[in-house]
Design an enzyme around this catalytic site. Structure first.
Site, PDB file in Angstrom:
ATOM      1  N   GLY A 257       0.807  -1.213   0.000  1.00  0.00           N
ATOM      2  CA  GLY A 257       0.000   0.000   0.000  1.00  0.00           C
ATOM      3  C   GLY A 257       0.845   1.270   0.000  1.00  0.00           C
ATOM      4  O   GLY A 257       0.518   2.251  -0.676  1.00  0.00           O
TER       5      GLY A 257
ATOM      6  N   CYS B 123       3.530   6.331  18.851  1.00  0.00           N
ATOM      7  CA  CYS B 123       4.716   6.759  19.567  1.00  0.00           C
ATOM      8  C   CYS B 123       5.880   6.730  18.584  1.00  0.00           C
ATOM      9  O   CYS B 123       6.300   5.663  18.155  1.00  0.00           O
ATOM     10  CB  CYS B 123       4.977   5.777  20.701  1.00  0.00           C
ATOM     11  SG  CYS B 123       6.311   6.259  21.766  1.00  0.00           S
TER      12      CYS B 123
HETATM   13  C1  PLP Z   1      -1.867  -0.392   5.845  1.00  0.00           C
HETATM   14  C2  PLP Z   1      -2.284   0.776   5.073  1.00  0.00           C
HETATM   15  C3  PLP Z   1      -1.433   1.335   4.104  1.00  0.00           C
HETATM   16  C4  PLP Z   1      -0.025   0.836   3.891  1.00  0.00           C
HETATM   17  O1  PLP Z   1       0.008  -0.438   3.298  1.00  0.00           O
HETATM   18  P1  PLP Z   1       1.346  -1.323   3.418  1.00  0.00           P
HETATM   19  O2  PLP Z   1       1.086  -2.476   2.506  1.00  0.00           O
HETATM   20  O3  PLP Z   1       1.498  -1.722   4.843  1.00  0.00           O
HETATM   21  O4  PLP Z   1       2.492  -0.493   2.945  1.00  0.00           O
HETATM   22  C5  PLP Z   1      -1.906   2.409   3.385  1.00  0.00           C
HETATM   23  N1  PLP Z   1      -3.145   2.903   3.571  1.00  0.00           N
HETATM   24  C6  PLP Z   1      -3.994   2.393   4.468  1.00  0.00           C
HETATM   25  C7  PLP Z   1      -5.359   2.976   4.602  1.00  0.00           C
HETATM   26  C8  PLP Z   1      -3.595   1.312   5.260  1.00  0.00           C
HETATM   27  O5  PLP Z   1      -4.444   0.812   6.158  1.00  0.00           O
END
Ligand code: PLP
Length: 383
Positions: free
Chosen positions: A71, A325
């Site tokens: 993500g 944190c």
């Molecule tokens: C977890 C998350 C991300 C990041 O995704 P990763 O695969 O952990 O890099 C981005 N946006 C939202 C809304 C998320 O919950």
């Protein structure tokens, strides 16, 4: 001690079927999909089948799916890539104040490059009125960014209204759908977005794989430069096993999603009902109805989330706090600040998220522990 996992919004365990589907791609089918020989071409076939599965799930074309590392990368690529690609047409970006950091930080870096950014406020439920987006647009606006559902408080946004507007005005519209893909129906044609992010480990797939939907014809600058993989848009040898795992995870969600959402809503409502009755001054954050089926987020006056999480962990309960944190300094979450919570309430918040393997007795266990824990912590705090 048995663990009671209430942190599916942070990450989900992988479905065992996902791992079984991936396994051959580390061993006999380990090939590089760019290699012309048989082993390479087998990997290529698996990669393209996975792309088709993800595309079908989103109602997209396979050429519109780029595999990424997750993500975060998808959000970075979509925001910076679309901002830079459209720079000559204007330099104004609209973004909600409650995005995930993986969208906010890249937007802030564009701001340092000279882009003008409007960070739009949300109401006390974390909802952004589409009218506000429309009002913030001017003739230099090139990109709108909005997350589908908040990873913290679970509020769902009306992305379709914004999508219709962005399509009409030919503006780029990026949606961070990491919390919704695999949990609720997500159709890129209905949304009308130019890009959309998803991540494997939030939908019972592996960590380190995700995808970016990129609508055909959308200008996007690349930022991983190197080989010609992913139609020249994202260099680096593809994570074939990861893509196969993501596709398997998506297939499972496709067949179970609606039923799971219904079950999780019931579990979540049971949880909210119990906590609200047992701890009458608990405040439920996020929207009362427009929220993720699996999210419950509370603030408890007079409680310090860090101590609360530690106490819960000792009882085998894994949950999450609202404020992070970083390097030893506790900072109120930007999302909780944006919905108008006081520092005290922001620092006394708890996110509980349920998922595929949550059972009703997990909720019962939680509700047998939480009220006493809160009482005890309040007592110690007042000494
Ligand atoms: C977890 C998350 C991300 C990041 O995704 P990763 O695969 O952990 O890099 C981005 N946006 C939202 C809304 C998320 O919950």
């Amino acid at each position: 001690m048995e663990k009671y996992y209430f942190d599916y919004a942070s990450t989900t365990p992988a479905d065992p079927q996902v791992i079984r589907a991936m396994e051959p791609y580390f061993f006999e089918r380990f090939g590089n999909p760019s290699s012309p020989h048989t082993i390479g071409q087998e990997a290529k076939k698996a990669l393209e089948d996975a792309r088709q599965t993800v595309a079908d799930f989103l109602n997209a074309q396979p050429q519109e799916i780029l595999f990424t590392s997750g993500g975060t990368e998808s959000n970075n690529h979509a925001t910076i890539g679309q901002g830079r690609a459209r720079k000559s047409q204007g330099q104004h970006i609209i973004v909600s104040a409650i995005e995930h950091h993986s969208a906010l930080r890249p937007v802030e870096s564009l701001q340092k490059e000279g882009f003008q950014v409007s960070f739009l406020p949300v109401d006390r439920y974390g909802w952004l009125d589409p009218e506000q987006v429309i009002c913030a647009v001017h003739d230099k606006t090139i990109l709108i960014i909005l997350l589908h559902a908040s990873n913290e408080i679970g509020t769902l946004q009306d992305i379709e209204a914004i999508g219709r507007f962005a399509t009409e005005r030919k503006m780029a519209f990026h949606v961070d759908a990491v919390q919704t893909v695999g949990h609720l129906p997500v159709d890129v044609q209905k949304i009308g977005c130019s890009t959309l992010s998803l991540s494997g480990h939030k939908l019972y797939g592996p960590k380190g794989i995700g995808a970016l939907y990129l609508r055909k014809g959308t200008p996007l600058t690349s930022f991983l430069l190197g080989g010609d993989q992913e139609q020249g848009r994202r260099a680096s040898t593809q994570n074939v096993a990861g893509a196969v795992g993501l596709a398997k995870a998506v297939e499972i969600c496709q067949s179970q999603m609606l039923e799971e959402a219904k079950l999780q809503r019931e579990l979540r409502d049971r949880l909210i009902q119990k906590i609200s009755t047992q701890i009458p001054d608990a405040i439920l954050n996020g929207h009362p109805t427009r929220r993720l089926p699996n999210n419950a987020h509370f603030s408890f006056p007079g409680i310090d989330s860090e101590s609360l999480l530690m106490s819960l962990d000792l009882a085998g309960i894994c949950a999450s706090m609202g404020s992070a944190c970083t390097s030893g300094v506790l900072k109120a979450s930007h999302v909780l600040t944006a919905i108008g919570l006081s520092e005290e309430l922001a620092f006394g918040s708890l996110r509980l998220s349920v998922g595929r393997w949550t059972r009703p007795d997990h909720i019962d266990y939680l509700s047998s522990i939480l009220p006493d824990t809160i009482r005890r912590l309040r007592k110690t705090a007042s000494i």
